[in-house]
Design an enzyme around this catalytic site. Sequence first.
Site, mmCIF file in Angstrom:
data_model
loop_
_atom_site.group_PDB
_atom_site.id
_atom_site.type_symbol
_atom_site.label_atom_id
_atom_site.label_comp_id
_atom_site.label_asym_id
_atom_site.label_seq_id
_atom_site.Cartn_x
_atom_site.Cartn_y
_atom_site.Cartn_z
ATOM 1 N N LYS A 180 36.285 -44.233 44.179
ATOM 2 C CA LYS A 180 36.962 -45.443 44.690
ATOM 3 C C LYS A 180 37.686 -46.057 43.490
ATOM 4 C CE LYS A 180 37.008 -49.523 45.163
ATOM 5 N NZ LYS A 180 38.092 -50.323 44.563
ATOM 6 N N GLU A 255 28.112 -49.291 33.679
ATOM 7 C CA GLU A 255 28.798 -49.541 32.404
ATOM 8 C C GLU A 255 29.584 -50.832 32.574
ATOM 9 O OE1 GLU A 255 31.034 -45.958 31.533
ATOM 10 O OE2 GLU A 255 29.233 -45.010 30.756
ATOM 11 N N CYS A 288 36.761 -53.042 27.361
ATOM 12 C CA CYS A 288 35.361 -53.477 27.366
ATOM 13 C C CYS A 288 34.747 -53.426 25.974
ATOM 14 C CB CYS A 288 34.553 -52.603 28.311
ATOM 15 S SG CYS A 288 34.588 -50.856 27.865
ATOM 16 N N GLU A 385 32.688 -63.001 28.390
ATOM 17 C CA GLU A 385 33.767 -62.034 28.224
ATOM 18 C C GLU A 385 35.054 -62.601 28.824
ATOM 19 O OE1 GLU A 385 33.872 -58.581 30.852
ATOM 20 O OE2 GLU A 385 34.159 -57.313 29.090
HETATM 21 P P1 NAD Z 1 35.156 -55.393 38.925
HETATM 22 O O1 NAD Z 1 33.680 -55.412 38.810
HETATM 23 O O2 NAD Z 1 35.833 -56.530 39.586
HETATM 24 O O3 NAD Z 1 35.640 -54.085 39.728
HETATM 25 C C1 NAD Z 1 35.278 -52.787 39.323
HETATM 26 C C2 NAD Z 1 35.357 -51.867 40.529
HETATM 27 O O4 NAD Z 1 34.340 -52.235 41.452
HETATM 28 C C3 NAD Z 1 36.675 -51.925 41.295
HETATM 29 O O5 NAD Z 1 37.039 -50.632 41.709
HETATM 30 C C4 NAD Z 1 36.316 -52.796 42.494
HETATM 31 O O6 NAD Z 1 37.127 -52.571 43.612
HETATM 32 C C5 NAD Z 1 34.900 -52.358 42.756
HETATM 33 N N1 NAD Z 1 34.095 -53.317 43.529
HETATM 34 C C6 NAD Z 1 34.235 -54.664 43.617
HETATM 35 N N2 NAD Z 1 33.292 -55.187 44.431
HETATM 36 C C7 NAD Z 1 32.528 -54.153 44.860
HETATM 37 C C8 NAD Z 1 31.377 -54.053 45.696
HETATM 38 N N3 NAD Z 1 30.828 -55.118 46.275
HETATM 39 N N4 NAD Z 1 30.837 -52.844 45.887
HETATM 40 C C9 NAD Z 1 31.364 -51.738 45.299
HETATM 41 N N5 NAD Z 1 32.456 -51.768 44.504
HETATM 42 C C10 NAD Z 1 33.033 -52.966 44.272
HETATM 43 O O7 NAD Z 1 35.713 -55.152 37.454
HETATM 44 P P2 NAD Z 1 37.223 -55.170 36.972
HETATM 45 O O8 NAD Z 1 37.695 -56.575 36.916
HETATM 46 O O9 NAD Z 1 37.996 -54.164 37.757
HETATM 47 O O10 NAD Z 1 37.067 -54.582 35.488
HETATM 48 C C11 NAD Z 1 36.822 -55.335 34.377
HETATM 49 C C12 NAD Z 1 35.368 -55.237 33.964
HETATM 50 O O11 NAD Z 1 35.006 -53.875 33.716
HETATM 51 C C13 NAD Z 1 35.113 -55.966 32.655
HETATM 52 O O12 NAD Z 1 33.925 -56.688 32.734
HETATM 53 C C14 NAD Z 1 34.999 -54.827 31.651
HETATM 54 O O13 NAD Z 1 34.283 -55.152 30.485
HETATM 55 C C15 NAD Z 1 34.329 -53.784 32.457
HETATM 56 N N6 NAD Z 1 34.521 -52.456 31.851
HETATM 57 C C16 NAD Z 1 33.430 -51.836 31.276
HETATM 58 C C17 NAD Z 1 33.587 -50.602 30.666
HETATM 59 C C18 NAD Z 1 32.417 -49.879 30.050
HETATM 60 O O14 NAD Z 1 32.528 -48.678 29.808
HETATM 61 N N7 NAD Z 1 31.303 -50.543 29.760
HETATM 62 C C19 NAD Z 1 34.851 -49.992 30.642
HETATM 63 C C20 NAD Z 1 35.921 -50.656 31.215
HETATM 64 C C21 NAD Z 1 35.748 -51.892 31.829
#
Ligand code: NAD
Length: 490
Positions: A180, A255, A288, A385
């Site tokens: 997804k 992650e 991240c 963050e």
């Molecule tokens: P997000 O949590 O809003 O979304 C991430 C994904 O989850 C998207 O595909 C979204 O559609 C999906 N999602 C949202 N609600 C959901 C639900 N209820 N059930 C299942 N899936 C759902 O995050 P974002 O804003 O897209 O990304 C930024 C975040 O990601 C930051 O906090 C960043 O630090 C983190 N990040 C972490 C890493 C790592 O390796 N640790 C790498 C990149 C980004």
Amino acid sequence: MDRQVCVAEAKISGLHYINGVRVDSSEAFEVFSPIDGQILGEVALGTHADVGAAVAAAADAFASWAALGAHGRLPYLERFADEILARTDALAAAESADAGVLLSRLRHGLVPRAALNVRWFAQAALTLQDRVIETKQARHLVRHDPAGVCAIITPWNSPLMLSTWKAGPALAAGNTVVIKPPEWAPLSCSLLADAAHAAALPPGVFNIVQGTGAVTGAALVSDPRLSRISFTGSVPTARSVATAAAANLVPCSLELGGKSPFIVLEDADLDAAAATGALMYRNATQVCLAGTRFLVHASVREAFIDRMRAIVDKLTIGDPRDEATEVGPIIHPRQLEKVAGYVDRAKSAGARVLWGGGRHAYGDLYYQPTMLTDVAPDAEIVQEEVFGPVLVLQTFADDAEAIRLANDTDYGLGGVCYGEEAHATRIAEAVRTGFIWINSFGIRDLEAPFGGRGQSGVGREGGEWSFDFFSDVKDVVIPKQPFTASFSHR
Ligand code: NAD
């Protein structure tokens, strides 16, 4: 309906990819470019039924994909990696357009890395997956059996790299996948499906269902037919994902975000530290693992600030498709509002702006690389963050204070430490984090573990850790002496 999104020369399908064919939905959502706000096109929005069809296809394809074994899967996955590389220009154009990532970094770094994510794990599966443990009484054949259907959910800041970082080992270990992609940046993953198709991955092995988190993501993670969920994203979403996974007892790897320290010791090479410090603004700090809390020894504070300011002043901010650009846009108006809100509240609370501090004149979604100081250790801007080009700088008097400040958040993803190597290594050992770079930044070898502690995540991926997660580990125990059954044996 044949939804198609055109970016530069690339024609990208807006449909899902389920069971080896393109599939539409009754609903769709718009994708736009943060570069100039232009609508790029419409993409199908996965319904509960679409997700169900993708999981069913993956479940049906599982047995025969698993039965191929690592050697049998290798040629498919090598071809998949080749097909990714063959699409370098299109993949780079797509992700630059919808996520605002620098085009040159995609072409020369992230797309080749996506191919390597697939190729490396496919080759590693030949040797890394199975181990033998010899003890006095037995030989343990430790087998990594394929687990089943894996759900992969990725965020918008690096969708191609992160989707392959998870799908590569999942497929190599004999699983089938349903990805997804993020709703703000789904286009590169759609091209990934073209690459899988061209590589003739059997139908159902690799599926993509686009859509929002609330509808499509939530439907996927609550499907009881899943065997694994690998999620990268924010902490609040991770809680929902883990709750859904718990209902079916599906193991998940999470992650998450970070607020990693960037430590500059008194014996650091300040020029090198400042140059790496400025690199934290890459991808507008929508990264991240960026070091976003600068902890600088008081004796070198001014010298470090002067050096870093001199580099930041010269950064080129603008269109990520231009070779000269070093910092591009923020992904979405909602994210820009979030970033600006953090800075405004920090300023109201007394933070001093060392540089930046507001929107950038280049365009609606551009924000100045910013450094704030004079912040309380418990201030929101120090603890939370931002996920935008906003860093904070604090000072410390000695090693103990550096370590205390470094550990003073709920996160624990990454870290950077500049200083004389033995000194920096001693500090690094005391920092509670998933990984920390000494006099460097961003070195990520596929052999090494990756993940965070605390609010930064649960579990590790990379190398053998990925195989442990994406497999059912089984111990086949062969005794070294003939076994005699007896109730008196302990
Ligand atoms: P997000 O949590 O809003 O979304 C991430 C994904 O989850 C998207 O595909 C979204 O559609 C999906 N999602 C949202 N609600 C959901 C639900 N209820 N059930 C299942 N899936 C759902 O995050 P974002 O804003 O897209 O990304 C930024 C975040 O990601 C930051 O906090 C960043 O630090 C983190 N990040 C972490 C890493 C790592 O390796 N640790 C790498 C990149 C980004």
